[in-house]
Design a protein around this motif. Structure first.
Motif, PDB file in Angstrom:
ATOM      1  N   UNK A 349      45.731  25.636  43.428  1.00  0.00           N
ATOM      2  CA  UNK A 349      46.433  26.735  44.088  1.00  0.00           C
ATOM      3  C   UNK A 349      45.512  27.533  45.009  1.00  0.00           C
ATOM      4  N   UNK A 350      44.199  27.374  44.831  1.00  0.00           N
ATOM      5  CA  UNK A 350      43.263  28.034  45.741  1.00  0.00           C
ATOM      6  C   UNK A 350      42.896  29.452  45.361  1.00  0.00           C
ATOM      7  N   UNK A 351      43.400  29.923  44.230  1.00  0.00           N
ATOM      8  CA  UNK A 351      43.079  31.258  43.731  1.00  0.00           C
ATOM      9  C   UNK A 351      42.629  31.130  42.274  1.00  0.00           C
ATOM     10  N   UNK A 352      41.769  32.046  41.844  1.00  0.00           N
ATOM     11  CA  UNK A 352      41.257  32.039  40.478  1.00  0.00           C
ATOM     12  C   UNK A 352      41.949  33.112  39.658  1.00  0.00           C
ATOM     13  N   UNK A 353      42.476  32.734  38.519  1.00  0.00           N
ATOM     14  CA  UNK A 353      43.083  33.717  37.627  1.00  0.00           C
ATOM     15  C   UNK A 353      41.982  34.561  36.999  1.00  0.00           C
ATOM     16  N   UNK A 354      42.162  35.882  37.068  1.00  0.00           N
ATOM     17  CA  UNK A 354      41.176  36.835  36.568  1.00  0.00           C
ATOM     18  C   UNK A 354      41.538  37.207  35.127  1.00  0.00           C
ATOM     19  N   UNK A 355      40.772  36.704  34.126  1.00  0.00           N
ATOM     20  CA  UNK A 355      41.146  36.972  32.731  1.00  0.00           C
ATOM     21  C   UNK A 355      41.089  38.455  32.364  1.00  0.00           C
ATOM     22  N   UNK A 356      40.221  39.212  33.017  1.00  0.00           N
ATOM     23  CA  UNK A 356      40.171  40.646  32.722  1.00  0.00           C
ATOM     24  C   UNK A 356      41.461  41.326  33.149  1.00  0.00           C
ATOM     25  N   UNK A 357      41.950  40.980  34.342  1.00  0.00           N
ATOM     26  CA  UNK A 357      43.196  41.570  34.820  1.00  0.00           C
ATOM     27  C   UNK A 357      44.372  41.124  33.952  1.00  0.00           C
ATOM     28  N   UNK A 358      44.391  39.839  33.592  1.00  0.00           N
ATOM     29  CA  UNK A 358      45.458  39.356  32.706  1.00  0.00           C
ATOM     30  C   UNK A 358      45.443  40.134  31.403  1.00  0.00           C
ATOM     31  N   UNK A 359      44.249  40.384  30.877  1.00  0.00           N
ATOM     32  CA  UNK A 359      44.120  41.109  29.622  1.00  0.00           C
ATOM     33  C   UNK A 359      44.692  42.514  29.667  1.00  0.00           C
ATOM     34  N   UNK A 360      44.708  43.120  30.838  1.00  0.00           N
ATOM     35  CA  UNK A 360      45.273  44.467  30.978  1.00  0.00           C
ATOM     36  C   UNK A 360      46.779  44.472  30.773  1.00  0.00           C
ATOM     37  N   UNK A 361      47.436  43.358  31.100  1.00  0.00           N
ATOM     38  CA  UNK A 361      48.887  43.334  31.136  1.00  0.00           C
ATOM     39  C   UNK A 361      49.524  42.494  30.042  1.00  0.00           C
ATOM     40  N   UNK A 362      48.757  41.649  29.348  1.00  0.00           N
ATOM     41  CA  UNK A 362      49.340  40.719  28.400  1.00  0.00           C
ATOM     42  C   UNK A 362      49.846  41.464  27.163  1.00  0.00           C
ATOM     43  N   UNK A 363      51.053  41.085  26.718  1.00  0.00           N
ATOM     44  CA  UNK A 363      51.632  41.699  25.504  1.00  0.00           C
ATOM     45  C   UNK A 363      51.874  40.657  24.403  1.00  0.00           C
ATOM     46  N   UNK A 364      51.814  39.370  24.759  1.00  0.00           N
ATOM     47  CA  UNK A 364      52.060  38.319  23.772  1.00  0.00           C
ATOM     48  C   UNK A 364      51.444  37.033  24.292  1.00  0.00           C
ATOM     49  N   UNK A 365      50.884  36.243  23.385  1.00  0.00           N
ATOM     50  CA  UNK A 365      50.332  34.963  23.805  1.00  0.00           C
ATOM     51  C   UNK A 365      50.382  33.974  22.642  1.00  0.00           C
ATOM     52  N   UNK A 366      50.442  32.698  23.009  1.00  0.00           N
ATOM     53  CA  UNK A 366      50.434  31.641  22.006  1.00  0.00           C
ATOM     54  C   UNK A 366      49.802  30.414  22.632  1.00  0.00           C
ATOM     55  N   UNK A 367      49.118  29.626  21.809  1.00  0.00           N
ATOM     56  CA  UNK A 367      48.525  28.369  22.246  1.00  0.00           C
ATOM     57  C   UNK A 367      49.201  27.206  21.527  1.00  0.00           C
ATOM     58  N   UNK A 368      49.519  26.164  22.294  1.00  0.00           N
ATOM     59  CA  UNK A 368      50.107  24.954  21.738  1.00  0.00           C
ATOM     60  C   UNK A 368      49.119  23.804  21.903  1.00  0.00           C
ATOM     61  N   UNK A 369      49.021  22.983  20.851  1.00  0.00           N
ATOM     62  CA  UNK A 369      48.181  21.792  20.916  1.00  0.00           C
ATOM     63  C   UNK A 369      48.984  20.600  20.392  1.00  0.00           C
ATOM     64  N   UNK A 370      48.570  19.391  20.777  1.00  0.00           N
ATOM     65  CA  UNK A 370      49.301  18.215  20.290  1.00  0.00           C
ATOM     66  C   UNK A 370      49.345  18.176  18.760  1.00  0.00           C
TER      67      UNK A 370
END
Length: 370
Positions: A349-370
């Motif tokens: 996509x040509x842009x880097x996701x900023x984990x610090x900025x994401x951390x400011x706004x995230x309210x829920x997260x989950x990880x899926x693995x095989x």
């Protein structure tokens, strides 16, 4: 392509201003960010479903459920070589296009990174710069709309889209024309707010030289739109009515529209967006890319699809700084010239996701693995 982990995050991002359409207003963007990890890389995409089922039937909650219960397990249970495999894999699942699109989009990003090319190039795009427009919501007064039109024309945006609804339509369009003249590239977006009983309103709008009137009638209609198009010189553009290339085919054959808005989430992904683009190009129907108040991740995907040749009308991918105090990508998605955005030539996509900025706004997260 080996998928090792899929991360799903829900973010609440406050807008810099209230954005109103005929079906409601938004001050807080509720979005789902999907990250697909595999073979040392990661691909990102954004689900554009809203918290309420007013634009379409999906919501952020239903999209989360569909991914968790049905779509993510399919990805882990089946071999994936290309993003087109994802489109075929999800085909038996009816609708839920926004949930499908975000997973497919993240895999498109990962795939293009693994190939060492930009997402735009992976899709077949060749433009290095795209023209963009601006979308102006319904405001308390016509004067406030005029102030925003003036500001955004000064910023060089190539198209002005104004949201309308019954009672806030002819006066605002007439006022824009009286103040700024007939040369301003202007369109009206109704978001399905009208019926054929409003034909007199449509005919009044018809005299103002609009580029198009977008989705004036019901969200699932192509019959009455064909009747309305016969009554108007102004092209009708379909948005909510088009969910697939088959929908586009039927609408074009019926004469329901002269322009189609392609929103990647609405049609189920980048693969289906390409199909609709190609069909419309073959039938001389111009297309453009609509916006859903995306963060920089969604805007990056919109930029990439807009590089295809039949995207001849400026889309809604305005600068991120118009909407957000801080976006979640680096660098920001900003204009490089009046009314223009550069197409990134970096991988994916040509842009880097900023984990610090994401951390400011995230309210829920989950990880899926095989």
């Amino acid at each position: 392509m080996k998928i090792e982990r899929i991360e799903l995050q829900q973010l609440h991002m406050p807008l810099r201003f209230r954005f109103e359409t005929s079906f409601g207003s938004t001050v807080m963007k509720d979005l789902l960010l999907v990250s697909v990890y595999g073979e040392g890389g990661v691909g990102h995409a954004e689900c554009v479903a809203m918290p309420d089922p007013y634009y379409n039937e999906e919501t952020t909650e239903t999209a989360w459920h569909m991914m968790e219960r049905f779509l993510v397990p399919k990805l882990f249970a089946n071999p994936i070589e290309t993003p087109e495999d994802v489109d075929r894999l999800f085909a038996p699942v009816r609708r839920n296009n926004m949930a499908k699109a975000v997973l497919e989009g993240a895999i498109w990003d990962l795939y293009s990174k693994q190939k060492g090319i930009s997402l735009a190039k992976a899709l077949g795009g060749e433009k290095s710069v795209i023209d963009v427009g601006i979308s102006i919501g319904i405001e308390p007064t016509v004067g406030q709309v005029l102030d925003k039109v003036e500001r955004h024309l000064g910023e060089g945006y190539k198209k002005i889209k104004v949201k309308i609804k019954p009672g806030f339509d002819v006066e605002v369009i007439r006022s824009i024309r009286e103040r700024f003249g007939d040369d301003v590239p202007l369109m009206a977006d109704a978001n399905s707010a009208y019926t054929m009983e409003h034909l007199d309103v449509m005919k009044e709008l018809d005299q103002y030289g609009l580029i198009m009137i977008e989705q004036p009638l019901a969200h699932d209609d192509i019959i009455d739109h064909a009747k309305l198009q016969k009554e108007l010189r102004t092209p009708i553009c379909l948005d909510e009515s088009i969910h697939s290339v088959e929908d586009a085919r039927k609408a074009i054959e019926l004469g329901s529209c002269k322009i189609i808005n392609i929103k990647v989430g609405r049609v189920g992904g980048l693969t289906e967006s390409k199909r609709i683009h190609d069909f419309c190009q073959a039938h001389d129907i111009p297309v453009w890319c609509g916006g859903m108040i995306e963060s920089g991740v969604g805007r990056a995907h919109n930029i990439a699809i807009t590089t295809l040749p039949n995207f001849t009308i400026p889309g809604d991918t305005a600068a991120s700084s118009r909407y957000w105090e801080e976006d979640i990508v680096e660098p920001g998605v900003e204009l490089v010239a009046p009314g223009q955005m550069a197409v990134p030539d970096r991988h994916g996509i040509g842009f880097t996701v900023n984990p610090r900025a994401v951390g400011k706004y995230v309210i829920r997260s989950v990880n899926f693995r095989p």
